[in-house]
Design an enzyme around this catalytic site. Structure first.
Site, mmCIF file in Angstrom:
data_model
loop_
_atom_site.group_PDB
_atom_site.id
_atom_site.type_symbol
_atom_site.label_atom_id
_atom_site.label_comp_id
_atom_site.label_asym_id
_atom_site.label_seq_id
_atom_site.Cartn_x
_atom_site.Cartn_y
_atom_site.Cartn_z
ATOM 1 N N ARG A 54 0.843 -1.210 0.000
ATOM 2 C CA ARG A 54 0.000 0.000 0.000
ATOM 3 C C ARG A 54 0.869 1.249 0.000
ATOM 4 N NH1 ARG A 54 -5.379 0.233 2.157
ATOM 5 N NH2 ARG A 54 -6.323 -1.707 1.511
ATOM 6 N N LYS A 158 -1.668 -19.009 5.965
ATOM 7 C CA LYS A 158 -2.597 -19.214 7.077
ATOM 8 C C LYS A 158 -2.693 -17.930 7.909
ATOM 9 C CE LYS A 158 0.010 -21.140 10.972
ATOM 10 N NZ LYS A 158 -0.022 -20.149 11.965
ATOM 11 N N HIS A 188 3.525 -24.336 6.136
ATOM 12 C CA HIS A 188 4.956 -24.482 5.855
ATOM 13 C C HIS A 188 5.525 -25.816 6.339
ATOM 14 C CE1 HIS A 188 5.575 -23.031 10.001
ATOM 15 N NE2 HIS A 188 6.794 -23.521 9.921
ATOM 16 N N GLU A 226 8.020 -25.877 21.353
ATOM 17 C CA GLU A 226 8.882 -24.718 21.107
ATOM 18 C C GLU A 226 9.383 -24.190 22.442
ATOM 19 O OE1 GLU A 226 7.480 -22.100 17.679
ATOM 20 O OE2 GLU A 226 5.626 -22.678 18.655
ATOM 21 N N ASP A 245 -3.302 -22.018 16.168
ATOM 22 C CA ASP A 245 -2.022 -21.620 15.578
ATOM 23 C C ASP A 245 -1.212 -22.829 15.098
ATOM 24 O OD1 ASP A 245 0.064 -19.701 14.991
ATOM 25 O OD2 ASP A 245 1.135 -20.429 16.757
ATOM 26 N N HIS A 250 -0.623 -27.447 11.367
ATOM 27 C CA HIS A 250 0.612 -28.235 11.253
ATOM 28 C C HIS A 250 0.479 -29.656 11.816
ATOM 29 C CE1 HIS A 250 2.062 -24.366 10.233
ATOM 30 N NE2 HIS A 250 2.386 -23.948 11.436
ATOM 31 N N LYS A 351 13.034 -27.070 21.726
ATOM 32 C CA LYS A 351 12.361 -27.042 20.423
ATOM 33 C C LYS A 351 12.537 -28.417 19.807
ATOM 34 C CE LYS A 351 12.075 -24.645 15.993
ATOM 35 N NZ LYS A 351 10.641 -24.425 15.945
HETATM 36 C C1 BG6 Z 1 3.864 -20.881 12.799
HETATM 37 C C2 BG6 Z 1 3.178 -20.412 14.054
HETATM 38 O O1 BG6 Z 1 2.908 -21.336 11.871
HETATM 39 O O2 BG6 Z 1 4.748 -21.953 13.106
HETATM 40 C C3 BG6 Z 1 4.212 -19.989 15.097
HETATM 41 O O3 BG6 Z 1 2.335 -19.316 13.758
HETATM 42 C C4 BG6 Z 1 5.208 -21.093 15.328
HETATM 43 O O4 BG6 Z 1 3.582 -19.631 16.315
HETATM 44 C C5 BG6 Z 1 5.788 -21.601 14.004
HETATM 45 O O5 BG6 Z 1 6.252 -20.568 16.136
HETATM 46 C C6 BG6 Z 1 6.643 -22.839 14.220
HETATM 47 O O6 BG6 Z 1 7.252 -23.196 13.021
HETATM 48 P P1 BG6 Z 1 8.619 -24.020 13.015
HETATM 49 O O7 BG6 Z 1 8.903 -24.282 11.576
HETATM 50 O O8 BG6 Z 1 9.649 -23.155 13.681
HETATM 51 O O9 BG6 Z 1 8.358 -25.262 13.804
#
Ligand code: BG6
Length: 492
Positions: A54, A158, A188, A226, A245, A250, A351
């Site tokens: 924009r 998303k 992703h 995480e 989320d 995922h 993680k």
């Molecule tokens: C995203 C979420 O889709 O995935 C985040 O919105 C999350 O909150 C992230 O931290 C985690 O992705 P990855 O690839 O780091 O496991």
């Protein structure tokens, strides 16, 4: 050794890659670096990038400077940065998004195509907040930018809705403007190499597939944990929470890949059909089998971190969950009676994303009477990140007397065998350019998934507290979910 040449696809057709939100966070951190890596690996072909925002203060030159900074910040090498060279980068404002603005965009795209011989192949990437989806899709369609003489593809990020009703509405709007064959919904996780490997692992190795059923599998646990907290994302996250989320998208994608039947072929339609079948077989979720949690302050890697309610921008009364664990059932021939546990949370001890498939015990424990430390169930652990690979522990006899058994690992690590794993966005963007929808989420998958979770969102179970740096609320243990990252394997 990784044979890149053998793995790479043919060069994509010449095209324009138009990023709405061209100066946004996602563009800066993921999309532009992915495009530069593809260009560097000669996989981008004659593709020109148009950043659209924009804002009106950018022009081609200042946008090129912006991209150069972004690639620098993403840690790309000079060669990689140079591959997405300035002559491929362009800027166009969409102003307030009036019909005239979209017409001007169309004129600009046509001019670029003519100058660079691009045959009207266009990817529109909506790297935008959800509230801007509708206006942008309609803006494009109203001025005829939904079709061209080449191909036109729409990539959407998303969240695809907040519940079943909003997802249905978003799909309806999308389908008024674009056909489903044109739409690439990004999750992703589907771009992660190890996630794709799940299919190869299952369907190219008869040894596992023959055990992949209720006769042999006792339970499956999918964990995406995480250690990071909210960071600066309270505006997005509060009111959304872990279920929307992470789990709805995922983890559910992972579940469908683990549980699906063999597809009739390795193409998008066949694979997505099988994934949708799994979602249709899910039993309604029993709320007593769901545990929600929110983190308190604690210590992670020796560092003191605040609790969720102390994070900037989070109201003191927030009941948004930062952890969710649940037990699901799949009512189909293959999986009836096998619990599938899903677990995800922020500010957990580490993680780690992994799928643990726990096999049933041997029917008779032959060695127990000999004092062997046994009754160890076999657990296959597929690690998606970090340290991608898989491992399984087998019982062997330790040499000598007295008679003893020992568990030894059977392991494969990607890092030991392959040079590099492409980042998820690089894989996904390449697939968009090739028109391959296998790694993207179909409208029906989105709706089916929301159908499963919406009752929980409407009547959320109570929130339990957990300490940052732990493995979540102890109540998750009542579901049979351990307070560790994995089921511990005896003798490890
Ligand atoms: C995203 C979420 O889709 O995935 C985040 O919105 C999350 O909150 C992230 O931290 C985690 O992705 P990855 O690839 O780091 O496991």
């Amino acid at each position: 050794m990784c044979d890149r040449a053998a793995m790479s696809k043919p060069t994509p057709e010449p095209s324009l890659f138009i990023i709405f939100g061209g100066t946004g966070d996602l563009a800066r951190r993921k999309l532009l670096p992915a495009l530069a890596r593809l260009a560097h690996e000669d996989q981008l072909g004659n593709c020109h990038v148009v950043g659209v925002t924009r804002e009106t203060h950018y022009d081609d030159e200042s946008y090129r400077a912006f991209v150069s900074d972004a690639l620098d910040a993403a840690g790309l090498t000079e060669d990689q940065r140079g591959a997405l060279c300035a002559s491929r980068l362009h800027f166009q404002t969409i102003g307030p998004g009036t019909e005239a603005d979209f017409k001007a965009l169309g004129v600009r795209l046509a001019a670029l195509e003519e100058r660079h011989g691009l045959a009207q192949n266009r990817t529109f990437y909506l790297s935008l907040p959800p509230k801007a989806f509708q206006g942008t899709m309609e803006g494009l369609a109203n001025v005829g930018l939904d079709e061209s003489n080449g191909w036109t593809r729409l990539v959407v990020e998303k969240p695809f809705g907040r519940d079943l009703a909003t997802a249905q509405e978003l799909n309806a709007i999308t389908h008024r403007c674009f056909r489903e064959e044109q739409v690439y919904r990004i999750d992703h996780y589907l771009g992660k190499e190890t996630v794709q490997n799940l299919l190869v692992f299952r369907f190219a190795n008869t040894i596992f597939e023959s055990m992949w059923n209720r006769e042999r599998v006792e339970s499956v646990m999918i964990t995406v944990s995480e250690s990071l907290g909210l960071g600066t994302r309270s505006g997005y996250y509060d009111g959304i929470g872990a279920l929307r989320d992470m789990v709805q998208n995922h983890l559910t994608q992972l579940l469908t890949l683990v549980a699906m039947e063999p597809p009739s072929s390795f193409d998008a339609e066949a694979i997505r059909y099988e994934k949708i079948k799994v979602l249709k077989s899910m039993a309604p979720i029993d709320p007593s089998k769901v545990v929600r949690g929110q983190y308190d302050h604690g210590t992670i890697d020796g560092e003191k971190v605040p609790g969720y309610l102390e994070e900037e921008g989070v109201p003191m009364t927030s009941s948004t969950e930062t952890f969710v664990a649940m037990q699901l059932e799949i009512d189909n021939w293959r999986w009836k009676g096998v619990p599938f546990y899903l677990r995800s949370g922020k500010r957990l001890a580490a993680k780690s994303s992994q799928i643990a498939v726990r096999f049933r015990d041997v029917p008779v424990s032959l060695f127990r009477s000999m004092g062997a430390k046994l009754d160890t169930t076999d657990v296959l652990i597929i690690t998606l990140q970090p340290d991608e690979g898989f491992s399984m522990h087998l019982d062997v006899k330790a040499p000598g007397e007295p008679f003893r058994t020992k568990q030894i690992p059977l392991e494969f690590r990607y890092a030991d065998r392959f040079e590099e794993i492409p980042p998820a966005y690089q894989t996904l963007l390449l697939n968009v350019l090739h028109g391959d929808q296998t790694l993207f989420v179909h409208a029906d998958e989105v709706e089916r998934s929301w159908h499963l979770y919406t009752p929980l969102l409407e009547n959320p179970p109570i929130i339990h507290r957990y300490r940052a740096g732990s493995w979540g609320p102890k109540e998750a243990g009542h579901l049979g979910i351990p307070e560790t990252d994995l089921w511990q394997v005896d003798g490890q």
